[in-house]
Structures are given as C-alpha cells and as structure tokens.
Design an enzyme around this catalytic site. Structure first.
Site, short mmCIF file in Angstrom:
data_model
loop_
_atom_site.label_atom_id
_atom_site.label_comp_id
_atom_site.label_asym_id
_atom_site.label_seq_id
_atom_site.Cartn_x
_atom_site.Cartn_y
_atom_site.Cartn_z
N SER A 79 0.85 -1.19 0.00
CA SER A 79 0.00 0.00 0.00
C SER A 79 0.88 1.24 0.00
CB SER A 79 -0.88 0.03 1.25
OG SER A 79 -1.39 1.35 1.43
N MET B 200 -8.57 8.19 -0.18
CA MET B 200 -9.40 8.60 0.96
C MET B 200 -9.88 10.03 0.75
SD MET B 200 -6.92 7.21 3.97
CE MET B 200 -6.42 5.50 4.00
C1 DX5 Z 1 -6.54 1.74 5.92
C2 DX5 Z 1 -5.52 1.48 4.84
C3 DX5 Z 1 -4.41 0.66 5.45
C4 DX5 Z 1 -3.25 0.46 4.56
C5 DX5 Z 1 -2.37 -0.63 5.11
O1 DX5 Z 1 -7.53 2.56 5.44
O2 DX5 Z 1 -6.14 0.79 3.77
O3 DX5 Z 1 -4.96 -0.57 5.84
O4 DX5 Z 1 -3.65 0.10 3.32
O5 DX5 Z 1 -1.66 -0.07 6.12
P1 DX5 Z 1 -0.80 -0.96 7.13
O6 DX5 Z 1 -0.28 -2.14 6.37
O7 DX5 Z 1 0.30 -0.03 7.57
O8 DX5 Z 1 -1.74 -1.34 8.22
#
Ligand code: DX5
Ligand code: ZN
Length: 224
Positions: A9, A38
C-alpha cells in the site's frame, strides 16, 4: 493451495521517493500496487486521487503489476471513469458507500476495469452475498479504514475463513484480499484462513530493512 500475492500500500511509502520505492517493491516481485484513496468524508483522512494512478501506470506496465485501487470515498460512482481512464486495473468500492452496488459493479466492469468490493470490520459479510458472483476481488478490512500503521483486528481471521467458504460455495475465482495491520507475524495465519492477496503498507515501506528485504521476509513467512 492458492499462490499468495503481495499488494504494497503506497499510503505508507515515502512520497519524496514514491517512484523509486514503488519500483523497488515491484522489482522485488510485488504482484499488486495498492492505492488507498481517501476523501476525508467516508474515512477521517485525505490521501490522494487518480493522478497518482496515472503517475504509476508506466511502472505497472513495465513490471506487469496490477494497479489495485481501494476507494474509501463517498459516492464513488462520481469517480469511476476518472480512475479507469487513469489506468486502474481493479477498482474496489465499499458496500457502505454504494446504495446501488450492483449498478456500480456493472459500471466498473463496463469501463473495462475489474470490480472489487470491500466492507468495514463491523459490516456483516452477508452484505456481500448477492454481489459475490459479480466481482473479481473481495477485500476484508482488518482495521478501521483511514490510516496505515494500525493493529490487525484479530476477529478478522474468522471473517476471512467464512468469506472463503462463501466464495468456494459458489465456485468463485475472485481474489480474497485483506488490508490492515498485516505483517510477517500474521501473514501465514491470514493466508491459511483463505486470503490470497495481502495488502501491507507499514510492513513493506517502513522499518529498518529495505523494501526488497521486507518483501522477501513476507515470502519467507508464507512458505512455512
Ligand atoms: C486503511 C488502509 C491501510 C493500509 C495498510 O484505510 O487501507 O490498511 O492500506 O496499512 P498498514 O499495512 O500499515 O496497516
Ligand atoms: Zn486499502
């Protein structure tokens, strides 16, 4: 046994060196680039828009990587064409933001993009039942959406197992993706429960090791 694919991500990447960091990740074999969009309304954070997809499209082409867009936005129908034209391979929408979900999924597919659907941790899996046959990816949120670096919600593992049974029961070939709090510590548990695409931000782009080393560590954790 399904091959488990990794979906870094970019939310957790260092935007000063975004291209180089993504190239290191895809060069190390990541099969997806996961783009967390977002809007500050559906989730309490603002990230980026379709211009990031357009920017990363040439890299995805160079390595044959899937540009996997996760829309954490209200009224996503307004932006489907924009993200499709920018070069998205998959567009995933939240059931909570789509009152006409079947029409939205149809619209994504008519744009030549693979449709995905996702739901928040407290949304019952049954909300997906009617749409499962129409999608190419189902994403289980294992954190409350909006921020990287959160802890995996342990109850997610049982949800993954139940969803895997739902998909198998209809003979679906959709990917089962999980997003949030994934690390080398829980990757094996999550894939054993039935996930075949793991989204990881912090565990790949942050920490002391290189991005390539973090990806290798995931592969190692998944062969156990
Ligand atoms: C939440 C995001 C996170 C991101 C992953 O809205 O979608 O979940 O992709 O972040 P980590 O791997 O750092 O939890
Ligand atoms: Zn995501």
């Amino acid at each position: 046994m399904r091959k488990v694919k990794l979906a870094p991500s970019i939310l957790a990447a260092d935007f000063t060196y975004l291209g180089a960091q993504v190239e290191e990740a895809v060069g190390a074999g990541a099969e997806h680039i996961h783009v967390d969009v977002m809007d500050g309304h559906f989730v309490p954070n603002i990230s980026f828009g379709s211009s990031i997809v357009r920017t990363l499209r040439p890299l995805a082409d160079k390595y044959g990587t899937i540009l996997d867009v996760h829309l954490m936005i209200e009224q996503p129908d307004r932006f489907l064409t924009d993200f499709a034209r920018a070069g998205s391979d998959i567009i995933t929408v939240h059931v909570e933001t789509c009152p006409h979900l079947h029409r939205t999924i149809q619209a994504i597919r008519e744009l030549g993009v693979k449709p995905g659907v996702t739901l928040n941790p407290a949304t019952p899996l049954l909300a997906l039942e009617e749409i499962l046959p129409a999608v190419d990816l189902v994403l289980i949120m294992s954190v409350n959406p909006g921020f990287g670096g959160q802890s995996y919600i342990p109850a997610s593992t049982a949800r993954i197992r139940r969803l895997r049974h739902m998909l198998d029961a209809i003979g679906s070939t959709a990917d089962l993706q999980v997003d949030g709090g994934i690390s080398v510590k829980n990757a094996a548990e999550i894939s054993a429960a039935g996930a075949n695409v793991l989204v990881a931000g912090s565990a790949i782009f942050r920490g002391k090791q290189s991005i390539a080393a973090n990806i290798a560590a995931f592969r190692q954790a998944l062969v156990q």
